[in-house]
Scaffold this motif. Structure first.
Motif, mmCIF file in Angstrom:
data_model
loop_
_atom_site.group_PDB
_atom_site.id
_atom_site.type_symbol
_atom_site.label_atom_id
_atom_site.label_comp_id
_atom_site.label_asym_id
_atom_site.label_seq_id
_atom_site.Cartn_x
_atom_site.Cartn_y
_atom_site.Cartn_z
ATOM 1 N N VAL A 92 44.058 35.655 28.640
ATOM 2 C CA VAL A 92 45.241 36.379 29.102
ATOM 3 C C VAL A 92 46.393 36.359 28.108
ATOM 4 O O VAL A 92 47.326 37.142 28.245
ATOM 5 C CB VAL A 92 45.747 35.874 30.482
ATOM 6 N N ARG B 65 41.322 40.866 23.924
ATOM 7 C CA ARG B 65 40.842 40.219 25.157
ATOM 8 C C ARG B 65 39.333 40.369 25.280
ATOM 9 O O ARG B 65 38.632 39.433 25.655
ATOM 10 C CB ARG B 65 41.548 40.813 26.373
ATOM 11 N N GLU C 55 35.632 45.979 32.145
ATOM 12 C CA GLU C 55 34.852 47.199 32.038
ATOM 13 C C GLU C 55 34.452 47.444 30.577
ATOM 14 O O GLU C 55 33.296 47.708 30.255
ATOM 15 C CB GLU C 55 35.699 48.361 32.551
ATOM 16 N N ALA D 176 34.116 29.235 35.180
ATOM 17 C CA ALA D 176 35.268 29.112 36.073
ATOM 18 C C ALA D 176 36.515 29.682 35.423
ATOM 19 O O ALA D 176 37.334 30.329 36.082
ATOM 20 C CB ALA D 176 35.485 27.658 36.466
ATOM 21 N N THR E 35 39.990 37.626 36.333
ATOM 22 C CA THR E 35 39.123 38.594 37.042
ATOM 23 C C THR E 35 39.860 39.896 37.336
ATOM 24 O O THR E 35 39.249 40.936 37.444
ATOM 25 C CB THR E 35 38.597 38.051 38.387
ATOM 26 N N ARG E 36 41.180 39.776 37.462
ATOM 27 C CA ARG E 36 41.885 41.016 37.805
ATOM 28 C C ARG E 36 42.059 41.949 36.614
ATOM 29 O O ARG E 36 42.573 43.042 36.741
ATOM 30 C CB ARG E 36 43.229 40.688 38.434
ATOM 31 N N LEU E 37 41.651 41.542 35.452
ATOM 32 C CA LEU E 37 41.734 42.409 34.274
ATOM 33 C C LEU E 37 40.567 43.400 34.311
ATOM 34 O O LEU E 37 39.651 43.334 33.493
ATOM 35 C CB LEU E 37 41.656 41.573 32.990
ATOM 36 N N HIS E 38 40.623 44.292 35.271
ATOM 37 C CA HIS E 38 39.451 45.136 35.508
ATOM 38 C C HIS E 38 39.064 45.963 34.299
ATOM 39 O O HIS E 38 37.890 46.098 33.972
ATOM 40 C CB HIS E 38 39.713 46.060 36.699
ATOM 41 N N LYS E 39 40.069 46.503 33.628
ATOM 42 C CA LYS E 39 39.755 47.378 32.491
ATOM 43 C C LYS E 39 39.111 46.611 31.357
ATOM 44 O O LYS E 39 38.190 47.089 30.691
ATOM 45 C CB LYS E 39 41.047 48.040 31.989
ATOM 46 N N THR E 40 39.643 45.408 31.154
ATOM 47 C CA THR E 40 39.091 44.585 30.087
ATOM 48 C C THR E 40 37.620 44.288 30.356
ATOM 49 O O THR E 40 36.775 44.398 29.477
ATOM 50 C CB THR E 40 39.883 43.274 29.975
ATOM 51 N N GLU F 170 47.748 40.411 24.226
ATOM 52 C CA GLU F 170 48.277 41.625 24.846
ATOM 53 C C GLU F 170 47.375 42.816 24.586
ATOM 54 O O GLU F 170 47.346 43.760 25.353
ATOM 55 C CB GLU F 170 49.684 41.887 24.312
ATOM 56 N N SER G 139 49.866 38.671 34.798
ATOM 57 C CA SER G 139 49.463 37.972 36.003
ATOM 58 C C SER G 139 50.488 36.900 36.326
ATOM 59 O O SER G 139 51.049 36.281 35.432
ATOM 60 C CB SER G 139 48.109 37.344 35.798
ATOM 61 N N ASP H 276 39.259 28.914 42.147
ATOM 62 C CA ASP H 276 39.116 30.367 42.230
ATOM 63 C C ASP H 276 37.655 30.779 42.323
ATOM 64 O O ASP H 276 37.302 31.710 43.032
ATOM 65 C CB ASP H 276 39.735 31.038 41.003
ATOM 66 N N GLN I 170 36.150 33.010 45.228
ATOM 67 C CA GLN I 170 35.554 34.294 44.913
ATOM 68 C C GLN I 170 34.232 34.519 45.639
ATOM 69 O O GLN I 170 33.859 35.643 45.929
ATOM 70 C CB GLN I 170 35.306 34.369 43.417
ATOM 71 N N THR J 8 36.538 33.187 35.691
ATOM 72 C CA THR J 8 36.571 33.611 37.087
ATOM 73 C C THR J 8 37.930 33.370 37.706
ATOM 74 O O THR J 8 38.163 33.703 38.860
ATOM 75 C CB THR J 8 35.500 32.855 37.904
ATOM 76 N N MET J 9 38.831 32.761 36.963
ATOM 77 C CA MET J 9 40.160 32.535 37.547
ATOM 78 C C MET J 9 40.821 33.882 37.813
ATOM 79 O O MET J 9 40.662 34.828 37.040
ATOM 80 C CB MET J 9 41.024 31.719 36.592
ATOM 81 N N SER J 10 41.600 33.893 38.877
ATOM 82 C CA SER J 10 42.069 35.211 39.309
ATOM 83 C C SER J 10 42.874 35.975 38.245
ATOM 84 O O SER J 10 42.732 37.180 38.136
ATOM 85 C CB SER J 10 42.828 35.111 40.632
ATOM 86 N N PRO J 11 43.687 35.302 37.416
ATOM 87 C CA PRO J 11 44.388 36.093 36.394
ATOM 88 C C PRO J 11 43.414 36.808 35.440
ATOM 89 O O PRO J 11 43.775 37.812 34.839
ATOM 90 C CB PRO J 11 45.195 35.041 35.633
#
Lengths: 208, 416
Positions: B308, B316, B359, B344, B352-357, B311, A203, A82, A86, B347-350
């Motif tokens: 992840v 997090r 932030e 890494a 990185t997609r936690l945008h709010k976290t 909850e 996810s 990833d 990226q 940076t794993m996609s699960p």
């Protein structure tokens, strides 16, 4: 994300595109990369020099600088994938025409790229390398690849890094793809990372 | 012992060479004789180094390469050590030994006159035989662990050859060769000498949570709850991980790096090529590197799953803070492998997609986030890990490198 680095060699205003070359082991990622990057006048290629991974090319009359990340030799670091994905804006998904498994891998990689980039359309090109092999060694049905790529609107090219067929064309085409997505991408960028407000969901499992 | 023998041999070779350059009259070599002494260059790829004007053997057919290894002319020491180290990529040790033995048994061409025969014997056969002995000596002394230690058949064949053939020709070579092997075999049976460990003069005491006083307590404490590790200082965590990884790292042997396509795939290839007879799952050609990669992958996965699995956003953010500190501490320990793995993981996609976290993390821990971003730049694969390599160069060892940052270099060099 696709950050423009303070690059000493960068010409102001020059478009910079980060490309990542991915694919199974032994499909010829390095060969493709080196074939494209290598100056025809040098025989010795030193992979430790950063400058060796960038090249300024002119596509459709417009100059741009491409930076390439070659993921060769990293296959076993499955969890680091990833991070590699990226770092790119455009992706070169390479498989070998004599290795069916590597084409299956390309399909998975594509999914992965979309997931990492969190977008439905990511500039990419699918490449069937080693087209110089004799026909009886081919394992991947051309029509199957074409149907697959056509359905997804991803360009497909047959290449041979060994005999230098379509290598430059591949990179040029990928640059075009990146440019096509640009207006969209910038919109997406504004909305997506860090500042994004999307509610996160559980996810999906990473299939590894 | 070997030193003396070898010196004698080379001195003689040098003398002979001078004689030849004095004019072949002295030796009365005929054209034909010169011809039979020559090794043809066919089947060899030789390149001229423009800088030094020296010829460098780049490749060739196997038998030809063995000829180079044991040529009757002056040797290319660099070639010899490279060849012995890398022979696994195109042959097996057993085959190589057979080739050396065959080379030893070189015979003169048919129909030579008595005089030409003598010339051939003295100028070619004898030097070649001694060179074979030297090659075997180098092979055993340099690569015993890799090639000889586990291969009984190889050892057996070697003994047979030395005892039967070499002993009858060169008594003074056979015994030292056997002694060398025996010494190595015994040395191997006794526990290995500890390898050089960087001396730490006054190791700091581990930082453990106050309520923990002994290891058993620590174990049960860590097992009590999946996130209890948060109470361990990130620096201490980094230290411990560094110690573990260092063990993996220093077990890696140089020639493991040569099997560029790591692990099972390479073994399957070897099996198909007949280079190995059996392949049990879990047997890998570069076991220590594989262990290290596995460990890195596990660490990465652990980091990502720790984040992840919570909850609650605050938990997090806490995890992110912990791991960012962990990454910083890894860099403080000169541990690039650990730092890369942690980055890494985040940076794993699960993740990185936690945008709010992210932030919230950046908002609450701005300074740490900045430090983390710097580390992310250092271990970024951009420019083929060029930032990483620059950082590595600037550091004083002991350093724990991230092997992935160097693999493609090998890969590239071997392929091109």
């Amino acid at each position: 994300m696709a950050k423009v680095q303070q690059d000493p060699a960068a010409v102001p205003g020059l478009e910079i595109i980060d490309l990542v070359v991915v694919g199974s082991g032994g499909v010829g990622k390095s060969c493709m990369t080196v074939r494209f990057l290598k100056d025809e006048f040098t025989n010795e290629y030193d992979p430790t020099i950063e400058e060796n991974y960038r090249k300024t090319i002119t596509v459709d009359g417009v100059q741009c600088q491409v930076n390439i990340v070659d993921t060769a030799g990293q296959q076993e670091y499955t969890m680091l994938r990833d991070q590699h994905l990226q770092s790119g804006t455009g992706f070169l998904l390479v498989f070998a025409l004599n290795d069916r498994g590597s084409f299956e891998e390309v399909k998975e990689l594509r999914e992965r790229v979309l997931k990492v980039k969190d977008s439905k359309r990511v500039p990419m090109i699918i490449v069937g390398n080693k087209c110089d092999i004799p026909p009886e060694q081919r394992e991947v049905e051309l029509s199957a690849v074409q149907t697959y790529c056509h359905g997804l609107k991803v360009p497909f090219l047959e290449t041979s890094a060994k005999t230098n067929i379509n290598v430059n064309e591949t990179f040029h085409e990928l640059v075009r793809e990146c440019r096509k997505k640009k207006p969209e991408a910038s919109k997406e960028k504004a909305a997506a990372p860090a500042k994004g407000a999307k509610k996160e969901k559980k996810s999906g499992c990473a299939i590894l | 012992m070997f030193q003396m023998l070898e010196n004698q041999f080379w001195e003689k070779q040098e003398q002979d060479k001078e004689n030849v350059s004095d004019g072949d009259v002295a030796l009365n070599l005929t054209k034909e004789e010169e011809e039979i002494l020559k090794d043809s260059q066919e089947g060899l790829v030789v390149e001229m180094n423009a800088g030094t004007g020296k010829e460098i053997t780049k490749g060739g057919k196997l038998a030809k390469l063995v000829e180079c290894l044991t040529g009757h002319k002056l040797p290319d020491l660099e070639f010899n050590s490279t060849f012995l180290m890398t022979h696994h990529s195109f042959t097996t040790s057993r085959e190589l030994l057979e080739l050396i033995i065959r080379r030893y048994d070189i015979t003169p061409p048919y129909g030579l006159s008595q005089k030409s025969f003598d010339v051939f014997l003295n100028k070619k056969i004898l030097p070649i035989r001694i060179r074979c002995c030297i090659a075997l000596k180098d092979w055993i002394s340099e690569y015993f662990d890799e090639d000889w230690a586990d291969d009984e058949l190889l050892v057996l064949r070697f003994r047979e050859f030395v005892e039967k053939r070499v002993a009858s020709d060169f008594q003074k070579w056979s015994q030292p060769l056997l002694n060398l092997l025996n010494e190595k075999l015994q040395g191997n049976a006794s526990p290995k000498k500890p390898q050089a460990v960087p001396a730490v003069l006054s190791p700091e005491l581990p930082l453990t949570p106050k309520h923990i006083t002994n290891p058993t307590q620590l174990t049960s404490f860590l097992k009590s709850n999946p996130s209890s590790f948060l109470e361990i200082e990130p620096l201490e965590m980094a230290r411990q991980v560094t110690l573990v990884e260092f063990e993996y790292y220093r077990a890696v042997r140089p020639n493991e790096c040569l099997d560029q396509i790591w692990g099972e795939r390479r073994m399957t290839e070897k099996l198909e090529a007949g280079l190995i007879k059996v392949f049990r799952k879990g047997d890998v050609s570069s076991p220590h590197i594989s262990k290290m990669i596995n460990h890195t992958n596990n660490l990465t996965t652990w980091v990502a799953s720790c984040v992840v699995n919570n909850e609650n956003i605050k938990d997090r953010v806490n995890m992110m803070r912990y791991f960012a500190q962990f990454a910083v501490a890894c860099i403080d320990c000169n541990n690039f492998n650990g730092a890369t793995a942690v980055v890494a993981g985040l940076t794993m996609s699960p993740v990185t997609r936690l945008h709010k976290t992210w932030e919230l993390f950046r908002e609450k821990h701005a300074k740490l986030a900045e430090q983390y971003d710097q580390i992310r730049e250092v271990v970024s694969p951009k420019g083929q890990y060029s930032n990483y390599r620059k950082a590595l160069k600037a550091l004083q060892p002991p350093v724990l490198p991230f092997l992935g940052g160097s693999y493609h270099l090998l890969h590239c060099n071997l392929q091109n």
